[in-house]
Every structure is written in C-alpha cells, then in structure tokens.
Scaffold this active site. Structure first.
Site, PDB file in Angstrom:
ATOM      1  N   LYS A  57       7.991  -6.552   2.444  1.00 21.26           N
ATOM      2  CA  LYS A  57       7.243  -7.231   3.180  1.00 21.26           C
ATOM      3  C   LYS A  57       7.609  -8.717   3.007  1.00 21.26           C
ATOM      4  O   LYS A  57       7.757  -9.441   2.270  1.00 21.26           O
ATOM      5  CB  LYS A  57       5.922  -7.467   2.637  1.00 21.26           C
ATOM      6  CG  LYS A  57       4.825  -6.628   3.665  1.00 21.26           C
ATOM      7  CD  LYS A  57       3.452  -6.511   2.931  1.00 21.26           C
ATOM      8  CE  LYS A  57       2.291  -6.029   4.065  1.00 21.26           C
ATOM      9  NZ  LYS A  57       1.101  -6.105   3.256  1.00 21.26           N
TER      10      LYS A  57
HETATM   11  O1  G3P Z   1      -2.121  -6.051   3.359  1.00 20.01           O
HETATM   12  C1  G3P Z   1      -2.460  -6.950   4.486  1.00 20.01           C
HETATM   13  C2  G3P Z   1      -4.029  -7.021   5.030  1.00 20.01           C
HETATM   14  O2  G3P Z   1      -4.276  -5.671   5.321  1.00 20.01           O
HETATM   15  C3  G3P Z   1      -4.912  -7.707   4.327  1.00 20.01           C
HETATM   16  O3  G3P Z   1      -6.231  -7.580   4.634  1.00 20.01           O
HETATM   17  O4  G3P Z   1      -8.646  -7.712   4.487  1.00 20.01           O
HETATM   18  O5  G3P Z   1      -7.169  -9.173   3.113  1.00 20.01           O
HETATM   19  O6  G3P Z   1      -7.216  -9.460   5.780  1.00 20.01           O
HETATM   20  P1  G3P Z   1      -7.399  -8.610   4.626  1.00 20.01           P
END
Ligand code: G3P
Length: 212
Positions: free
Chosen positions: A81
């Site tokens: 990533k």
């Molecule tokens: O892993 C990346 C993403 O899915 C993060 O999600 O909920 O922290 O915006 P969030």
C-alpha cells in the site's frame, strides 16, 4: 465481486476466512492490534490465500521503494500500500516495473485514481466513508473511477475502502467495483436479515409439531 476484510485482527480473519478473497491493513489497524506489519502480515498470509495489503511508512519514493522491496519478500501474496502523493506515484511506477504489486491508498478523486493507474498500480483504494463524512458522495467517486478505467481499459482494480455499512458494499457491487474491503462488523451484518431469523424460528417451531 471480491470481498476483502479490512483488519489486522487474526481472530476476525480466521472467523471469516471461508468467504474472504484477501485482506487489507493500514498503520492504524496494525497499531490497534499492537503489532508491526512484519509481525502480523506473515500470519495473515497463512490464513487467507489472496492479496494481503501492508502499507509503507516512508514519505519519499526512495524510502517507499526500499520498504516495498523488503515487505514483498515476506510472502508472495503481499501487496504494498502506497499513499497517493507525487512521491507515492513515483514509487508505484518503479515497483510496477519490478513486478511488485501495489495498492494506491488514500484515493479521494478520479484524477488521483487515473494517475495511479497510469503509473501501473495493481489496485486503487477510494475511501468512500471518509468522503461521505465531509459531505461528499464517496460512491460517486467510485463510479467515476470505474468509468475512467473502462474508457482506457486500465487493468488497475478498484478496491472500495473506508466502508461503513452494508449499503456501501451493495452500492459497490451494483457499480461493478472489483473489490470491497469490509470491516468485520459490516461483514457480519451482510449475512443477516430480521426476516431470515424470523423465518428459521417459524420453520423450527412448526416442525416441532410433527416431530416424534
Ligand atoms: O484501510 C483503509 C480504509 O478502509 C480505512 O477506513 O474507516 O478508517 O476510513 P476508515
């Protein structure tokens, strides 16, 4: 559509391994488990035989490339990533030449996705929930990215990320997104419906009447 679990929690991954096509993590999710990527990613690779994303921490392309080369040695399924920045795109371009798979993360616009795809990113991750949080339409951005990729026949796959509820997954599937990476609680909710539970109970109650 492929379903990834968005977590670094081993128990959660084990519980749903039977349905998972891959796993995504990020520094916050790893920290939540109190583990470094090096500690947790090889364990995840033993449970799910699919793409497993781990994130670089460097901000310069040289550092990102160095980290990526090292991480890609942990297991054949590790995907790197890389954040959507100028330095990140430089790193993606180089890693793509080396055959190292990348997931361009923190994508919030179709233009960012276009640049990542041009650099050879294997995946892009638009964060729909965080866009919704600031009053924008996350799924609209996903729709635009899919159109752009379709127009130019990019191979880059779209991972709908920052998923907050089952409706995000349904919308991703209706748009034809390649993948949704789903938090544990959201995946659990996708299995259930009040009428399913009610129906099972009614069937079992009825059958008790004839059971000897
Ligand atoms: O892993 C990346 C993403 O899915 C993060 O999600 O909920 O922290 O915006 P969030």
């Amino acid at each position: 559509m492929k379903i990834f679990l968005d977590t670094a929690n081993i128990e959660q991954i084990k519980e749903f391994a039977f349905i998972l096509d891959g796993v995504t993590t990020n520094p916050t999710l790893a920290a939540r488990e109190g583990k470094t990527f090096k500690e947790v990613i090889p364990d995840i690779c033993k449970i799910v035989d699919g793409p497993i994303s781990a994130e670089v921490l460097s901000l310069d392309s040289k550092g990102m490339i160095k980290e990526a080369r090292e991480m890609s040695k942990w297991h054949k399924n590790v995907v790197i990533k890389i954040p959507m920045t100028i330095e990140g795109i430089k790193a993606i371009k180089q890693l793509s030449k080396e055959g190292i798979r990348t997931n361009c993360t923190l994508v919030f616009s179709a233009n960012q996705a276009l640049l990542a795809a041009k650099a050879g990113a294997t995946y892009v991750s638009p964060f729909v929930g965080r866009l919704d949080d600031i009053g924008q339409d996350g799924m609209q951005v996903v729709a635009e990215i899919l159109d752009v990729f379709d127009n130019y026949e990019f191979d880059t796959q779209v991972i709908v990320a920052s998923v907050r509820h089952p409706n995000h997954v349904k919308q991703a599937a209706l748009l034809g997104a390649d993948i949704a990476t789903v938090p544990y609680e959201v995946l659990k909710k996708m299995f259930s419906h009040a009428l399913t539970d009610k129906g099972i109970k009614a069937f079992l109650d009825d059958y008790k009447k004839v059971e000897k």
